[in-house]
Design an enzyme around this catalytic site. Sequence first.
Site, PDB file in Angstrom:
ATOM      1  CE1 TYR A  63       3.815  -7.049   3.806  1.00 12.34           C
ATOM      2  CE2 TYR A  63       3.060  -9.295   4.200  1.00 12.34           C
ATOM      3  CZ  TYR A  63       3.169  -8.183   3.369  1.00 12.34           C
ATOM      4  OH  TYR A  63       2.613  -8.223   2.114  1.00 12.34           O
ATOM      5  CG  ASP A  84      -1.933  -1.071   1.227  1.00 12.55           C
ATOM      6  OD1 ASP A  84      -2.361  -1.464   0.131  1.00 12.55           O
ATOM      7  OD2 ASP A  84      -2.319  -1.534   2.320  1.00 12.55           O
TER       8      ASP A  84
END
Length: 270
Positions: free
Chosen positions: A115, A57
């Site tokens: 992540y 994003d």
Amino acid sequence: MSEHPGGVLLKVAYDGTHFRGWASQKGGERTIEDTLKGAIMAVDARASAPRGTSRTDRGVHAEAQMVAFDATLPLPPRGWVLAINQHLPDDVCVRAARLIPPGYVPRFAAKGKRYRYRLVLDRIRDPLVMHRAWRIGFELDIDKMRREAQSIVGTHDFAAFRSAHDERQETVRTVTRVAIEPDDLHGLDLHGRILSIVIEGNAFLHNMVRILVGTLVDVARGQLPEGTIARALEGRDRRLSGATAPGHGLTLESIDLLLPSEMVGEPWPQ
């Protein structure tokens, strides 16, 4: 090696601060995909568009985004790294390349991703980390956060931890590891103020990691009760989970790919 007009697999790093995200956007907004495509085609005008593995994003960073494309020039891995980087801005870089068969789609070959979300525990803003960590200016109960994080591990329906834009029907994912640990942000001495939430899994929904992190923070600050994640998993309702953590604290750290059996040569650099 000189007769290989086939596929190329790139490991790409970027600082997502000034990008709209990975995916190309209408209206000409700056994206990683378009920036990388322009650099590849500046080297090989007939190359295919880049095929990324993770659609990060706005503001999200990557240390190892994996990207494939089909080439028409017979360059070795070293040649692709050096040539493409000549056409990239300072906030994007090809870190490595290897030759693969054409048509390889890394998104469908991903076995797992890691992540890392960084929090900076500081009442005063710090310009050195403002684009790499979410500043938390209030007290957090880290023990409570660790207890809450235990509910994330395993195979669950994560429908309560995705954005409204994610319309996928299948929302079951497997998270294999969650760790909450101190972080020196690549050697930057911040006197223990950086805390990382590391989440590994087979695949992720849109905003899943950021909503999980936001919920952990909401529980650790006492805004939501312990057990919130377990209840949200069971209820499958976004309204049961916490806030969405901002994108700039998130880094795509690694992707584990099932590589084609017919590789051509070794990656560069090793």
